[in-house]
Design a protein around this motif. Structure first.
Motif, PDB file in Angstrom:
ATOM      1  N   ASP A 116       0.855  -1.192   0.000  1.00 15.13           N
ATOM      2  CA  ASP A 116       0.000   0.000   0.000  1.00 15.13           C
ATOM      3  C   ASP A 116       0.888   1.238   0.000  1.00 15.13           C
ATOM      4  O   ASP A 116       0.881   2.042   0.935  1.00 15.13           O
ATOM      5  N   PRO A 118       0.922   4.203  -1.550  1.00 13.04           N
ATOM      6  CA  PRO A 118       0.403   5.560  -1.345  1.00 13.04           C
ATOM      7  C   PRO A 118       0.180   5.895   0.130  1.00 13.04           C
ATOM      8  O   PRO A 118       0.519   6.987   0.588  1.00 13.04           O
ATOM      9  N   ALA A 119      -0.379   4.947   0.879  1.00  8.93           N
ATOM     10  CA  ALA A 119      -0.633   5.188   2.302  1.00  8.93           C
ATOM     11  C   ALA A 119       0.675   5.285   3.074  1.00  8.93           C
ATOM     12  O   ALA A 119       0.845   6.162   3.935  1.00  8.93           O
ATOM     13  N   ALA A 122       2.471   8.588   2.359  1.00  9.32           N
ATOM     14  CA  ALA A 122       1.807   9.712   3.026  1.00  9.32           C
ATOM     15  C   ALA A 122       2.252   9.798   4.484  1.00  9.32           C
ATOM     16  O   ALA A 122       2.487  10.899   5.010  1.00  9.32           O
ATOM     17  N   ASP A 197     -10.912   5.128   2.534  1.00  8.08           N
ATOM     18  CA  ASP A 197     -10.261   5.640   1.332  1.00  8.08           C
ATOM     19  C   ASP A 197     -10.985   5.217   0.059  1.00  8.08           C
ATOM     20  O   ASP A 197     -10.570   5.556  -1.035  1.00  8.08           O
ATOM     21  N   ARG A 198     -12.089   4.463   0.201  1.00  8.36           N
ATOM     22  CA  ARG A 198     -12.807   3.972  -0.976  1.00  8.36           C
ATOM     23  C   ARG A 198     -14.287   4.341  -0.958  1.00  8.36           C
ATOM     24  O   ARG A 198     -14.931   4.416  -2.007  1.00  8.36           O
ATOM     25  N   ARG A 260      -9.123   2.525  -4.600  1.00 11.58           N
ATOM     26  CA  ARG A 260      -9.092   3.436  -3.478  1.00 11.58           C
ATOM     27  C   ARG A 260      -8.563   4.777  -3.966  1.00 11.58           C
ATOM     28  O   ARG A 260      -7.799   4.837  -4.931  1.00 11.58           O
ATOM     29  N   SER A 262      -6.322   6.900  -2.975  1.00  9.82           N
ATOM     30  CA  SER A 262      -4.874   7.087  -3.048  1.00  9.82           C
ATOM     31  C   SER A 262      -4.270   6.314  -4.210  1.00  9.82           C
ATOM     32  O   SER A 262      -3.318   6.782  -4.851  1.00  9.82           O
ATOM     33  N   GLU A 265      -5.104   8.208  -7.443  1.00  8.49           N
ATOM     34  CA  GLU A 265      -4.313   9.432  -7.572  1.00  8.49           C
ATOM     35  C   GLU A 265      -2.889   9.139  -8.022  1.00  8.49           C
ATOM     36  O   GLU A 265      -2.311   9.879  -8.820  1.00  8.49           O
ATOM     37  N   ASN A 266      -2.303   8.068  -7.518  1.00  3.94           N
ATOM     38  CA  ASN A 266      -0.934   7.711  -7.896  1.00  3.94           C
ATOM     39  C   ASN A 266      -0.867   7.055  -9.267  1.00  3.94           C
ATOM     40  O   ASN A 266       0.125   7.184  -9.973  1.00  3.94           O
ATOM     41  N   TRP A 289      -7.704   5.452 -14.058  1.00  2.00           N
ATOM     42  CA  TRP A 289      -6.446   5.764 -13.360  1.00  2.00           C
ATOM     43  C   TRP A 289      -5.316   5.728 -14.384  1.00  2.00           C
ATOM     44  O   TRP A 289      -5.384   5.019 -15.386  1.00  2.00           O
TER      45      TRP A 289
END
Length: 363
Positions: A116, A118-119, A122, A197-198, A260, A262, A265-266, A289
């Motif tokens: 994960d 992105p998480a 962050a 996040d979803r 999700r 994040s 976005e990535n 995406w």
């Protein structure tokens, strides 16, 4: 070569989206001759909700969710040539990372495998003193299951020596076409746990299109949605065992992937579910995406929606015949290019090159 892999769970997919990824990759690596032991904590009722027995291609060690048990199993890292600490193990992750690195032999290849990114990134940006950030100078390599160049660059910027994405893929032995099952009959089905996040994206890409098409049947699977207001044409199933995923994918006219926030976005982060569905020959609709075209061709092998109205329009226009053609093209593409055997080839090359270079340097 011996791998000590510390992760969330191999034998249970209960609140554990990484299970399929671990199973596919580790089985493919075992077939290449790796001797693998997977260490997982007994937390979150995962052991009460196993969906597979310990396999013959990997030893599974389940330890109690206690500090003493964690420290005991981390000592096994000293016996491995490759030591992997995955993200999101679920019990004292920071302590586990520190203990595993402390026990690993100097010549062992030490890897942080992020399921994960992105998480995790962050968290690292928000906390310069994060335990993982402090440990990166002792980690040889970060592997991620998605993210592409943005994630690689981000990891390097916070101190990682190197970062390589190892994308999700298909395990043809577990995800493949099966007969349709009336339990999962629908025009559009979505399977995913309710996560902060979803949730908003599920409302936008699934719940709203369902409300716009009252004469169409929608199916919702996954944990946590029982108190969510939904329209009358949505049938809620609750948790769907991995044993039923193939039938869930092939029985509706189409299935929906919702990333999700994040991950979307990535970009460059296809969910495990994308390959599961394609492997079963499902017609897949996904939210948009960046990087989709690297895996499946939009419009021919996968349908892409930028918003809920797109989803509603795609479902309204789709026929069973056109859905079957899209699903079959997707299946052929992933079988050719996106299996865990393909991914294991990449991982094997990385492991052997880095261990070989380390041995040469030691001579």
């Amino acid at each position: 070569m011996k791998i000590a892999f510390y992760g969330s769970s191999l034998v249970s997919a209960y609140w554990n989206g990484a299970a399929t990824y671990y199973r596919g990759l580790l089985r493919a690596l075992a077939e290449k001759g790796y001797d693998i032991t997977f260490y997982e904590p007994d937390v979150y009722d995962r052991q009460k909700n196993r969906d597979m027995d310990p396999p013959d291609w990997c030893k599974v060690v389940v330890y109690d969710g206690t500090i003493d048990a964690l420290k005991a199993v981390s000592g096994a890292a000293a016996e491995a040539d490759i030591v992997v600490k995955a993200s999101g193990v679920g019990f004292e992750d920071d302590l586990l990372l520190e203990e595993v690195l402390a026990h690993a032999r100097p010549q062992a290849l030490k890897i942080f495998w992020d399921v994960d990114a992105p998480a995790t990134l962050a968290e690292l940006r928000a906390n310069p003193d994060h335990p993982l950030r402090r440990a990166l100078n002792r980690i040889d390599l970060v592997l991620t299951y998605g993210g592409g160049d943005p994630v690689v660059e981000a990891y390097r910027s916070v101190g990682a020596a190197d970062c390589v994405p190892i994308y999700n893929a298909l395990d043809p032995q577990t995800h493949h076409p099966v007969p349709k099952d009336n339990r999962f009959s629908a025009d559009l089905a979505f399977l995913g746990n309710r996560l902060p996040d979803r949730e908003a994206r599920v409302e936008h890409f699934f719940l709203e299109p369902a409300s716009r098409l009252p004469d169409r049947a929608f199916l919702l699977g996954g944990s946590g949605w029982q108190d969510k207001p939904i329209s009358a044409n949505i049938h809620y199933l609750g948790h769907v065992s991995t044993r039923d995923h193939n039938a869930f994918n092939v029985s509706p006219m189409a299935v929906l992937n919702i990333s999700r926030a994040s991950m979307a976005e990535n970009g460059f982060s296809p969910a495990t579910r994308v390959f599961e569905a394609a492997g079963a020959g499902a017609c897949l609709i996904t939210d948009h995406w960046e990087g989709i075209e690297l895996f499946l061709k939009p419009g021919e092998e996968i349908l892409v929606a930028r918003d809920g109205q797109d989803v509603a329009d795609l479902v309204a226009d789709l026929t069973r015949q056109s859905a079957r053609k899209i699903g079959e093209r997707a299946r052929q593409r992933v079988l050719a290019e996106h299996t865990y055997a393909n991914r294991a080839e990449t991982v094997d090359r990385i492991f052997r090159a880095r261990l070989g270079a380390r041995m040469e340097a030691a001579e």
